[in-house]
Design a protein around this motif. Structure first.
Motif, PDB file in Angstrom:
ATOM      1  N   TYR A  77       0.834  -1.206   0.000  1.00  0.00           N
ATOM      2  CA  TYR A  77       0.000   0.000   0.000  1.00  0.00           C
ATOM      3  C   TYR A  77       0.865   1.252   0.000  1.00  0.00           C
ATOM      4  CZ  TYR A  77      -4.977  -1.205   0.658  1.00  0.00           C
ATOM      5  OH  TYR A  77      -6.282  -1.586   0.480  1.00  0.00           O
ATOM      6  N   ILE A  78       1.837   1.293   0.911  1.00  0.00           N
ATOM      7  CA  ILE A  78       2.702   2.474   1.037  1.00  0.00           C
ATOM      8  C   ILE A  78       3.497   2.686  -0.250  1.00  0.00           C
ATOM      9  CG2 ILE A  78       4.642   3.519   2.300  1.00  0.00           C
ATOM     10  CD1 ILE A  78       2.014   3.400   3.896  1.00  0.00           C
ATOM     11  N   GLN A  79       4.028   1.607  -0.793  1.00  0.00           N
ATOM     12  CA  GLN A  79       4.800   1.691  -2.033  1.00  0.00           C
ATOM     13  C   GLN A  79       3.937   2.248  -3.164  1.00  0.00           C
ATOM     14  OE1 GLN A  79       5.874  -2.131  -3.684  1.00  0.00           O
ATOM     15  NE2 GLN A  79       6.211  -1.171  -5.652  1.00  0.00           N
ATOM     16  N   ARG A  80       2.690   1.737  -3.291  1.00  0.00           N
ATOM     17  CA  ARG A  80       1.785   2.162  -4.364  1.00  0.00           C
ATOM     18  C   ARG A  80       1.389   3.628  -4.221  1.00  0.00           C
ATOM     19  NH1 ARG A  80       0.481  -0.449  -9.079  1.00  0.00           N
ATOM     20  NH2 ARG A  80      -1.496   0.628  -8.978  1.00  0.00           N
ATOM     21  N   VAL A  81       1.012   4.010  -3.011  1.00  0.00           N
ATOM     22  CA  VAL A  81       0.561   5.391  -2.804  1.00  0.00           C
ATOM     23  C   VAL A  81       1.716   6.362  -3.027  1.00  0.00           C
ATOM     24  CG1 VAL A  81      -0.460   7.022  -1.165  1.00  0.00           C
ATOM     25  CG2 VAL A  81      -1.261   4.685  -1.214  1.00  0.00           C
ATOM     26  N   HIS A  82       2.914   5.986  -2.552  1.00  0.00           N
ATOM     27  CA  HIS A  82       4.074   6.861  -2.737  1.00  0.00           C
ATOM     28  C   HIS A  82       4.426   6.984  -4.220  1.00  0.00           C
ATOM     29  CE1 HIS A  82       7.668   9.046  -1.696  1.00  0.00           C
ATOM     30  NE2 HIS A  82       8.402   8.211  -2.410  1.00  0.00           N
ATOM     31  N   GLN A  83       4.396   5.866  -4.908  1.00  0.00           N
ATOM     32  CA  GLN A  83       4.732   5.840  -6.330  1.00  0.00           C
ATOM     33  C   GLN A  83       3.724   6.657  -7.148  1.00  0.00           C
ATOM     34  OE1 GLN A  83       5.272   1.772  -7.632  1.00  0.00           O
ATOM     35  NE2 GLN A  83       5.211   2.336  -9.770  1.00  0.00           N
ATOM     36  N   ASN A  84       2.455   6.594  -6.761  1.00  0.00           N
ATOM     37  CA  ASN A  84       1.385   7.270  -7.511  1.00  0.00           C
ATOM     38  C   ASN A  84       0.802   8.455  -6.750  1.00  0.00           C
ATOM     39  OD1 ASN A  84       1.599   5.271  -9.550  1.00  0.00           O
ATOM     40  ND2 ASN A  84       0.279   3.913  -8.382  1.00  0.00           N
ATOM     41  N   ARG A  85       1.650   9.113  -5.924  1.00  0.00           N
ATOM     42  CA  ARG A  85       1.126  10.166  -5.041  1.00  0.00           C
ATOM     43  C   ARG A  85       0.487  11.327  -5.796  1.00  0.00           C
ATOM     44  NH1 ARG A  85       6.422   9.693  -4.990  1.00  0.00           N
ATOM     45  NH2 ARG A  85       7.869  11.443  -5.254  1.00  0.00           N
ATOM     46  N   SER A  86       0.979  11.618  -6.998  1.00  0.00           N
ATOM     47  CA  SER A  86       0.412  12.718  -7.782  1.00  0.00           C
ATOM     48  C   SER A  86      -1.055  12.465  -8.108  1.00  0.00           C
ATOM     49  CB  SER A  86       1.188  12.905  -9.090  1.00  0.00           C
ATOM     50  OG  SER A  86       2.529  13.213  -8.821  1.00  0.00           O
ATOM     51  N   ILE A  87      -1.343  11.256  -8.595  1.00  0.00           N
ATOM     52  CA  ILE A  87      -2.713  10.942  -8.983  1.00  0.00           C
ATOM     53  C   ILE A  87      -3.618  10.852  -7.751  1.00  0.00           C
ATOM     54  CG2 ILE A  87      -2.401   8.416  -9.091  1.00  0.00           C
ATOM     55  CD1 ILE A  87      -4.555  10.486 -11.486  1.00  0.00           C
ATOM     56  N   TYR A  88      -3.076  10.357  -6.626  1.00  0.00           N
ATOM     57  CA  TYR A  88      -3.867  10.299  -5.387  1.00  0.00           C
ATOM     58  C   TYR A  88      -4.285  11.701  -4.954  1.00  0.00           C
ATOM     59  CZ  TYR A  88      -3.766   5.376  -4.037  1.00  0.00           C
ATOM     60  OH  TYR A  88      -3.997   4.030  -3.978  1.00  0.00           O
ATOM     61  N   GLN A  89      -3.356  12.640  -5.035  1.00  0.00           N
ATOM     62  CA  GLN A  89      -3.668  14.018  -4.638  1.00  0.00           C
ATOM     63  C   GLN A  89      -4.765  14.602  -5.521  1.00  0.00           C
ATOM     64  OE1 GLN A  89       0.208  15.800  -4.893  1.00  0.00           O
ATOM     65  NE2 GLN A  89       0.892  14.970  -2.944  1.00  0.00           N
ATOM     66  N   ILE A  90      -4.653  14.371  -6.829  1.00  0.00           N
ATOM     67  CA  ILE A  90      -5.658  14.868  -7.771  1.00  0.00           C
ATOM     68  C   ILE A  90      -7.021  14.248  -7.466  1.00  0.00           C
ATOM     69  CG2 ILE A  90      -6.381  14.893 -10.200  1.00  0.00           C
ATOM     70  CD1 ILE A  90      -3.264  14.671 -10.823  1.00  0.00           C
ATOM     71  N   LEU A  91      -7.046  12.930  -7.304  1.00  0.00           N
ATOM     72  CA  LEU A  91      -8.309  12.223  -7.096  1.00  0.00           C
ATOM     73  C   LEU A  91      -8.994  12.650  -5.815  1.00  0.00           C
ATOM     74  CD1 LEU A  91      -7.361   8.622  -8.234  1.00  0.00           C
ATOM     75  CD2 LEU A  91      -8.887  10.218  -9.380  1.00  0.00           C
TER      76      LEU A  91
END
Length: 209
Positions: free
Chosen positions: A90-104
């Motif tokens: 989970y941490i790896q995925r969110v960190h890797q895709n943090r830009s899209i998480y912030q947008i969403l």
């Protein structure tokens, strides 16, 4: 749309970078086309609109997650070890895709435009089911206590990371993290281990005693 060709993936990656730097509103289809070195008509052909492009970006980024969690659940290891691996992933995925998480999360909390983010909601529900299955397996084996509020577990996992990432300047200073590589290493080691210990304590602590 769940399968993307090479050109579509290239457009999605360019769009994600621009959305992260300029925001969704601050990025135009023209900006994306220019950066991707393509004609605007190609974006319309592949995605239809900027909103549909964002929806496609969500699907592109989260597609592999369910498969990974399914494989993790089938592994012949203890439920607590599964939880440790799930947290690290989970941490790896969110960190890797943090830009899209912030947008969403901005778009979901804002709710000011017609963007169908049901796919994002559905994948979170699906991930929760895997989490529930691991907890149930542990309870049946007697290694995880009953009365666990599974719905709130991701708030501890993801919330801890998001808090640290949003306060990066502060943590870099007090933890002497001088480079981006230092910060990433800390996230994947110290922060991940801290969250794993926190969740494990919650799962095995008997609240009746």
């Amino acid at each position: 749309m769940t399968d993307f060709n090479e050109k579509q993936i290239e457009i999605l990656q360019v769009a994600e970078k621009l959305f992260a730097e300029e925001g969704f509103d601050g990025t135009s289809v023209r900006d994306i086309a220019k950066k991707a070195n393509i004609n605007i008509a190609m974006i319309s052909y592949y995605f239809g609109s900027k909103e549909k492009l964002l929806e496609a970006l969500v699907i592109y980024r989260i597609k592999a997650m369910s498969m990974h969690l399914e494989n993790l659940y089938q592994e012949n290891i203890s439920p607590l070890d599964k939880m440790d691996k799930l947290i690290a992933y989970y941490i790896q995925r969110v960190h890797q895709n943090r830009s899209i998480y912030q947008i969403l999360h901005f778009e979901l909390s804002n709710n000011k435009r017609e963007i169908d983010l049901q796919a994002f909601t559905e994948v979170k529900k699906n991930n929760l089911r895997f989490l529930e299955n691991i907890i149930k397996e542990g309870q049946e084996q007697g290694v995880i206590q009953p009365n666990i509020n599974v719905v709130l577990l991701p708030t501890i996992i993801i919330g801890s990371y998001i808090h640290m990432n949003m306060n990066k300047v502060y943590y870099n200073e007090i933890l002497n993290l001088n480079t981006e590589a230092d910060f990433e290493h800390y996230v994947h080691t110290e922060l991940t281990a801290h969250i794993q210990k926190t969740i494990k304590a919650l799962l095995v602590f008997d609240s009746n005693h």
